[in-house]
Scaffold this active site. Structure first.
Site, PDB file in Angstrom:
ATOM      1  N   TYR A 205     -11.662 -21.397 -23.744  1.00  0.00           N
ATOM      2  CA  TYR A 205     -11.333 -22.535 -24.623  1.00  0.00           C
ATOM      3  C   TYR A 205     -12.533 -23.490 -24.716  1.00  0.00           C
ATOM      4  CZ  TYR A 205      -7.826 -25.302 -27.109  1.00  0.00           C
ATOM      5  OH  TYR A 205      -7.098 -25.977 -28.077  1.00  0.00           O
TER       6      TYR A 205
ATOM      7  N   LEU B 220      -4.520 -18.034 -37.096  1.00  0.00           N
ATOM      8  CA  LEU B 220      -5.941 -17.747 -37.323  1.00  0.00           C
ATOM      9  C   LEU B 220      -6.804 -18.452 -36.287  1.00  0.00           C
ATOM     10  CD1 LEU B 220      -6.413 -18.112 -41.197  1.00  0.00           C
ATOM     11  CD2 LEU B 220      -6.503 -16.011 -39.822  1.00  0.00           C
ATOM     12  N   ALA B 221      -6.535 -19.748 -36.070  1.00  0.00           N
ATOM     13  CA  ALA B 221      -7.347 -20.520 -35.124  1.00  0.00           C
ATOM     14  C   ALA B 221      -7.163 -19.974 -33.708  1.00  0.00           C
ATOM     15  CB  ALA B 221      -6.962 -21.998 -35.176  1.00  0.00           C
TER      16      ALA B 221
ATOM     17  N   ASP C  66     -11.927 -31.811 -46.658  1.00  0.00           N
ATOM     18  CA  ASP C  66     -12.683 -31.216 -45.554  1.00  0.00           C
ATOM     19  C   ASP C  66     -13.050 -32.363 -44.623  1.00  0.00           C
ATOM     20  OD1 ASP C  66     -14.644 -30.299 -43.831  1.00  0.00           O
ATOM     21  OD2 ASP C  66     -15.473 -28.893 -45.298  1.00  0.00           O
ATOM     22  N   VAL C  67     -12.446 -32.390 -43.451  1.00  0.00           N
ATOM     23  CA  VAL C  67     -12.586 -33.564 -42.572  1.00  0.00           C
ATOM     24  C   VAL C  67     -14.001 -33.716 -42.015  1.00  0.00           C
ATOM     25  CG1 VAL C  67     -10.129 -33.504 -41.947  1.00  0.00           C
ATOM     26  CG2 VAL C  67     -11.811 -32.424 -40.422  1.00  0.00           C
TER      27      VAL C  67
ATOM     28  N   LYS D 111     -10.089 -31.426 -27.264  1.00  0.00           N
ATOM     29  CA  LYS D 111      -8.664 -31.790 -27.153  1.00  0.00           C
ATOM     30  C   LYS D 111      -8.473 -32.920 -26.133  1.00  0.00           C
ATOM     31  CE  LYS D 111      -6.754 -28.757 -30.021  1.00  0.00           C
ATOM     32  NZ  LYS D 111      -6.375 -29.195 -31.377  1.00  0.00           N
TER      33      LYS D 111
ATOM     34  N   ILE E 287       0.776 -23.551 -37.543  1.00  0.00           N
ATOM     35  CA  ILE E 287       1.675 -24.528 -36.921  1.00  0.00           C
ATOM     36  C   ILE E 287       2.047 -25.604 -37.944  1.00  0.00           C
ATOM     37  CG2 ILE E 287       1.732 -26.367 -35.189  1.00  0.00           C
ATOM     38  CD1 ILE E 287       0.212 -24.466 -33.300  1.00  0.00           C
TER      39      ILE E 287
ATOM     40  N   GLN F 264      -8.325 -27.314 -46.805  1.00  0.00           N
ATOM     41  CA  GLN F 264      -9.752 -27.481 -46.502  1.00  0.00           C
ATOM     42  C   GLN F 264     -10.659 -27.167 -47.689  1.00  0.00           C
ATOM     43  OE1 GLN F 264     -10.897 -25.158 -43.095  1.00  0.00           O
ATOM     44  NE2 GLN F 264     -13.048 -25.714 -43.251  1.00  0.00           N
TER      45      GLN F 264
ATOM     46  N   GLY G 292      -3.517 -29.030 -42.578  1.00  0.00           N
ATOM     47  CA  GLY G 292      -3.833 -27.881 -41.717  1.00  0.00           C
ATOM     48  C   GLY G 292      -3.061 -26.608 -41.980  1.00  0.00           C
TER      49      GLY G 292
HETATM   50  P1  NAD Z   1      -4.498 -22.321 -38.282  1.00  0.00           P
HETATM   51  O1  NAD Z   1      -5.698 -21.465 -38.337  1.00  0.00           O
HETATM   52  O2  NAD Z   1      -3.286 -21.845 -38.953  1.00  0.00           O
HETATM   53  O3  NAD Z   1      -4.836 -23.792 -38.795  1.00  0.00           O
HETATM   54  C1  NAD Z   1      -6.078 -24.407 -38.535  1.00  0.00           C
HETATM   55  C2  NAD Z   1      -6.356 -25.301 -39.722  1.00  0.00           C
HETATM   56  O4  NAD Z   1      -7.528 -26.094 -39.469  1.00  0.00           O
HETATM   57  C3  NAD Z   1      -6.634 -24.513 -41.010  1.00  0.00           C
HETATM   58  O5  NAD Z   1      -5.708 -24.887 -42.007  1.00  0.00           O
HETATM   59  C4  NAD Z   1      -8.034 -24.951 -41.407  1.00  0.00           C
HETATM   60  O6  NAD Z   1      -8.210 -25.074 -42.807  1.00  0.00           O
HETATM   61  C5  NAD Z   1      -8.099 -26.325 -40.744  1.00  0.00           C
HETATM   62  N1  NAD Z   1      -9.475 -26.819 -40.632  1.00  0.00           N
HETATM   63  C6  NAD Z   1     -10.494 -26.346 -39.859  1.00  0.00           C
HETATM   64  N2  NAD Z   1     -11.622 -27.041 -40.131  1.00  0.00           N
HETATM   65  C7  NAD Z   1     -11.304 -27.979 -41.070  1.00  0.00           C
HETATM   66  C8  NAD Z   1     -12.033 -28.963 -41.763  1.00  0.00           C
HETATM   67  N3  NAD Z   1     -13.353 -29.144 -41.562  1.00  0.00           N
HETATM   68  N4  NAD Z   1     -11.385 -29.742 -42.666  1.00  0.00           N
HETATM   69  C9  NAD Z   1     -10.058 -29.581 -42.903  1.00  0.00           C
HETATM   70  N5  NAD Z   1      -9.309 -28.639 -42.285  1.00  0.00           N
HETATM   71  C10 NAD Z   1      -9.936 -27.846 -41.386  1.00  0.00           C
HETATM   72  O7  NAD Z   1      -4.245 -22.540 -36.704  1.00  0.00           O
HETATM   73  P2  NAD Z   1      -3.163 -23.351 -35.875  1.00  0.00           P
HETATM   74  O8  NAD Z   1      -3.105 -22.654 -34.562  1.00  0.00           O
HETATM   75  O9  NAD Z   1      -1.934 -23.572 -36.655  1.00  0.00           O
HETATM   76  O10 NAD Z   1      -3.913 -24.733 -35.625  1.00  0.00           O
HETATM   77  C11 NAD Z   1      -3.329 -26.001 -35.901  1.00  0.00           C
HETATM   78  C12 NAD Z   1      -3.572 -26.950 -34.727  1.00  0.00           C
HETATM   79  O11 NAD Z   1      -2.785 -26.525 -33.615  1.00  0.00           O
HETATM   80  C13 NAD Z   1      -5.005 -27.013 -34.227  1.00  0.00           C
HETATM   81  O12 NAD Z   1      -5.311 -28.330 -33.851  1.00  0.00           O
HETATM   82  C14 NAD Z   1      -4.954 -26.135 -32.980  1.00  0.00           C
HETATM   83  O13 NAD Z   1      -5.968 -26.450 -32.052  1.00  0.00           O
HETATM   84  C15 NAD Z   1      -3.596 -26.525 -32.460  1.00  0.00           C
HETATM   85  N6  NAD Z   1      -2.990 -25.644 -31.465  1.00  0.00           N
HETATM   86  C16 NAD Z   1      -2.912 -24.309 -31.678  1.00  0.00           C
HETATM   87  C17 NAD Z   1      -2.342 -23.494 -30.718  1.00  0.00           C
HETATM   88  C18 NAD Z   1      -2.249 -22.006 -30.924  1.00  0.00           C
HETATM   89  O14 NAD Z   1      -2.015 -21.285 -29.940  1.00  0.00           O
HETATM   90  N7  NAD Z   1      -2.402 -21.485 -32.115  1.00  0.00           N
HETATM   91  C19 NAD Z   1      -1.829 -24.043 -29.529  1.00  0.00           C
HETATM   92  C20 NAD Z   1      -1.919 -25.423 -29.353  1.00  0.00           C
HETATM   93  C21 NAD Z   1      -2.497 -26.220 -30.317  1.00  0.00           C
END
Ligand code: NAD
Length: 267
Positions: free
Chosen positions: A160, A199-200, A64-65, A167, A20, A40, A13
């Site tokens: 959300y 980004l997410a 790619d999951v 989740k 994160i 991915q 990820g």
């Molecule tokens: P990020 O955008 O940096 O990372 C998201 C990742 O998901 C990316 O690397 C992307 O390539 C990957 N991804 C999406 N679809 C995919 C697929 N089909 N196959 C493989 N990889 C795939 O964002 P982030 O915020 O670091 O997200 C990481 C996790 O943390 C997620 O589960 C997110 O829900 C969770 N989270 C984020 C926050 C926040 O505020 N950013 C808070 C709590 C939890």
């Protein structure tokens, strides 16, 4: 001696240095862990490699999951390739999620069937597939499986929507996986992080409002930094948490403990 010396694991990820997953990778690497990464697709690979170079990691796989088992670069295919390089691993970090941005705004009631299934497949079911694929690599010593969740699994947070439902499914999966895999000494936990600018995170409509509100209302009066999420992951992937499984651990400045904020915090 560093706490993760001799430990090997997979980080899934990393999109960029604000991910994160990258905060977690840094904390684990700084404490002696040897890391492999998945990305991915080619676009993400370009951003991942320079980051990996900074921690002298050379082991990476495309995955790619959303790809079904049996396809190239599916979860199962990645684990087949990983098994040729490492015959055992100690931990996997699953830090990925996806939902159509168009449905991370407005009302949940309007969620399409297609996006519902896709969001739950990528954001929740992928973790169960990863757990199954990890089992042979953790069969000798056990291990730790860690995923990322958010408060929107427990209570509503603005926009959300289906991601909150995904989740919730992920958090329920943790408990069932913990029960299934406990006898193999495999622990299964989640970190529920407060808002982090990634980004997410930016894909969720009104993210700025949520970010500010959480900062104002959380007992610690801040949103977590990447290193704080990383340090909590260090605890959950290491022997420090050897008695912990089936748990959702909040790293959100205490936000989850607040039901009704103080009026002065909202002014
Ligand atoms: P990020 O955008 O940096 O990372 C998201 C990742 O998901 C990316 O690397 C992307 O390539 C990957 N991804 C999406 N679809 C995919 C697929 N089909 N196959 C493989 N990889 C795939 O964002 P982030 O915020 O670091 O997200 C990481 C996790 O943390 C997620 O589960 C997110 O829900 C969770 N989270 C984020 C926050 C926040 O505020 N950013 C808070 C709590 C939890």
């Amino acid at each position: 001696m560093s706490i993760m010396n001799g430990k090997k694991g997979l980080i899934m990820g990393v999109a960029n240095e604000r991910s994160i997953a990258w905060g977690i990778a840094k904390a684990l690497s700084e404490n002696g862990a040897q890391l492999a990464f998945s990305y991915q697709n080619e676009d993400f690979k370009k951003r991942l490699i320079p980051l990996m170079n900074t921690i002298k990691s050379v082991n990476y796989y495309e995955c790619d999951v959303s790809k079904p088992s049996g396809e190239l670069n599916s979860i199962e295919n990645m684990f087949e390739k990983l098994t040729k390089v490492w015959d055992e691993i100690d931990f996997v970090v699953h830090a990925l999620a996806y939902s159509d941005k168009e449905e991370l705004k407005g009302k949940y009631v309007n969620c399409s069937r297609e996006n519902f299934l896709n969001s739950l497949d990528i954001s929740a079911f992928s973790f169960t597939r990863i757990a199954k694929s990890s089992l042979p690599l953790m069969s000798l010593k056990g291990g730790s499986l860690l995923t990322l969740s958010y408060l929107g699994a427990e209570r509503t947070t603005p926009n959300y929507n289906v991601m909150g439902v995904a989740k919730s499914a992920l958090e329920a999966s943790i408990k069932y996986l913990a029960m299934d895999l406990g006898k193999n000494n495999i622990r299964v936990n989640a970190l529920s992080a407060g808002p982090v600018k990634t980004l997410a995170g930016a894909a969720i409509s009104g993210a700025r409002h949520v970010f500010r509100y959480s900062e104002d209302v959380a007992p610690l009066k801040f949103n977590p930094q990447l290193n704080e999420v990383g340090n909590a992951a260090l605890y959950l992937t290491s022997e420090l948490s050897s008695g912990v499984t089936g748990n959702v651990h909040h790293v959100d400045g205490g936000l989850h403990s607040v039901a009704i904020p103080k009026q002065e915090d909202l002014e």
